[in-house]
Design an enzyme around this catalytic site. Structure first.
Site: not given
Ligand code: ACO
Length: 325
Positions: A112, A252, A282
Site C-alpha cells: 500500500c 491510505h 482499499n
Molecule cells: N462480514 C461479516 N462478518 C465478518 C466479516 C464480514 N465480511 N469478516 C469478518 N467477520 C466476522 C469475524 O468472523 C468475526 O466473527 P467472530 O467474532 O464470530 O469470530 C467478527 O466479524 C469480527 O472480526 P474481526 O476481524 O475482529 O473484525 P474487525 O473489527 O477487526 O474488522 C477488518 C476486520 C475490517 C479486516 C479490520 O481488522 C481492518 O481493517 N484491518 C486492517 C486492514 C488494513 O489496514 N490493511 C492495510 C494494508 S492492506 C495491503 O497492504 C494490501
C-alpha cells in the site's frame, strides 16, 4: 533540481461491486462492511484486463494534463503488488502500451505505501540525476488475488490506478520530504503465501487456497494505526510543521476507523481529511493517487497547497510524505 508534481490523474474500472452484491457471494452484510470499514462499493476490472491496462489509462490522462508526450518521459515506476506477470515488470509493459520509448522502467513492490516509496525514489532521481520527467504510477487489480470464499478479505479491496507526472521544472521543492519504514518480522500477518519462489504454483497450493491474500485483520489494524501515527509524527516534527499548517491530509484508504484514529490524533477537522474509501475500498498503492486525482478534479489542489500523505501495508511497510502542490 527541485521536483514538481506536474499532474495527477486516475482510472478505475466501470464495473461496481456493492456490499449488497457481496451479500450474494459470502456470508456478510452491508451493515457489517459499512460499520467496520466504511466501504460501500469497489471497482472490479473486467476479465482480461490487467494492471498495466488500468495504469495505461491513468498515465495517458496524467500525461495529457501535464502537456508531456510519452516519448519525453525519462523513467517509469509502477508501484504494484498485483503485477500483470511475475517475470516482466508491469512498468515495461506500460512503457510499450503508452509508447514511452526512451524511458527506463521498473516495478516497485512495497504494497500500500508503494506510491510513497516511489515519491522518495522520484525525488532522489530528479534531484541527483539528469532526469526531466518521471511517470510514477500506483496500479492494482487486487480482485484477481482475493479469495472470493473468504469474507474476511474479499470485502475489503478494489481495483484502480493513479498516476503522477513528476518533473524538474520548479523553483521550489514540491516533494518536501518522504519518510519510509519497514518491518519484515510481521510479514505473515498479511501475505499471499503461494505462487512465489518459496511455494511455487502447484495443485497443492491451489487446493490450499494459498495463491490468495490472507490477513489477520485485527493485528494488521493495530499495527496500521501505530505505524501511520508514528510516520506522521516523525515527518511533521523533522520538518517543523504543525498539523494546523497542513491544508489536506490524505491517508491510505484501508479502513475508515484507521483514518478516524489518525484524524483525531492530528486534531484535524473532517474537511481537511480526504476520504473516498466508501466508493473504492482499499486499492493498495493506487489509493493515494486516486484520492489526489479526485481532489484535483474538485479544484482542491492549488499552487502552494500543503499536503500530508501516510500509508501502511503488507511487509509490513509504511511511509509518509509532505508535498507542496
Ligand atoms: N462480514 C461479516 N462478518 C465478518 C466479516 C464480514 N465480511 N469478516 C469478518 N467477520 C466476522 C469475524 O468472523 C468475526 O466473527 P467472530 O467474532 O464470530 O469470530 C467478527 O466479524 C469480527 O472480526 P474481526 O476481524 O475482529 O473484525 P474487525 O473489527 O477487526 O474488522 C477488518 C476486520 C475490517 C479486516 C479490520 O481488522 C481492518 O481493517 N484491518 C486492517 C486492514 C488494513 O489496514 N490493511 C492495510 C494494508 S492492506 C495491503 O497492504 C494490501
Amino acid at each position: 533540481m527541485p521536483t514538481k508534481i506536474l499532474s495527477v490523474s486516475h482510472y478505475a474500472p466501470e464495473n461496481k461491486l456493492t456490499n449488497f452484491d457481496l451479500e450474494k457471494i459470502v456470508e456478510t452484510s452491508d451493515e457489517w462492511i459499512t460499520e467496520r470499514t466504511g466501504i460501500k462499493e469497489r471497482r472490479i476490472a473486467e476479465p482480461g484486463i490487467a494492471t498495466s491496462d488500468l495504469a495505461k489509462e491513468a498515465s495517458l490522462r496524467a500525461l495529457k494534463k501535464a502537456g508531456v508526450k510519452p516519448e519525453e518521459i525519462d523513467g517509469i515506476m509502477v508501484a504494484t503488488a498485483t503485477p500483470d506477470t511475475f517475470v516482466v515488470s508491469t512498468a515495461c509493459t506500460l512503457q510499450t502500451k503508452i509508447g514511452a520509448k526512451k524511458a527506463f522502467a521498473f516495478d516497485l513492490w512495497a504494497a500500500c505505501p508503494g506510491f510513497i516509496y516511489g515519491l522518495k525514489l522520484a525525488k532522489g532521481l530528479i534531484n541527483g540525476e539528469n532526469i526531466r520527467y518521471i511517470l510514477l504510477v500506483g496500479a492494482e487489480t487486487l480482485s484477481r488475488f482475493l479469495d472470493w470464499e473468504d469474507r474476511t478479505t474479499c470485502v475489503l479491496f478494489g481495483d484502480g490506478a493513479g498516476a503522477f507526472v513528476i518533473g524538474n521544472k520548479s523553483e521550489e521543492e514540491g516533494i518536501i520530504d518522504v519518510y519510509l519504514g519497514a518491518d519484515g518480522s510481521l510479514k505473515d500477518l498479511l501475505i499471499m503465501p503461494g505462487g512465489g519462489s518459496l511455494k511455487p504454483c502447484s495443485y497443492e497450493i491451489i487446493e490450499k487456497r494459498e495463491c490468495y491474500i490472507k490477513m489477520k485483520g485485527r493485528e494488521v489494524f493495530k499495527n496500521a494505526v501505530l505505524k501511520m501515527q508514528e510516520a506522521v509524527d516523525i515527518i511533521l516534527e523533522r520538518n517543523n510543521i504543525k498539523p494546523e499548517q497542513i491544508d489536506y491530509f490524505i491517508p491510505h484508504q484501508a479502513n475508515i476507523r484507521i483514518i478516524e484514529a489518525l484524524r483525531e490524533r492530528l486534531k484535524m477537522p473532517k474537511e481537511k481529511v480526504y476520504v473516498n474509501i466508501d466508493r473504492y475500498g482499499n486499492t493498495s498503492s493506487a489509493s493515494i493517487p486516486i484520492a489526489l486525482s479526485e481532489m484535483d478534479e474538485k479544484g482542491l489542489l492549488k499552487k502552494g497547497t500543503l499536503l500530508l500523505l501516510a500509508a501502511f501495508g503488507a511487509g509490513f511497510t509504511w511511509g509518509s510524505a509532505i508535498i507542496r502542490w
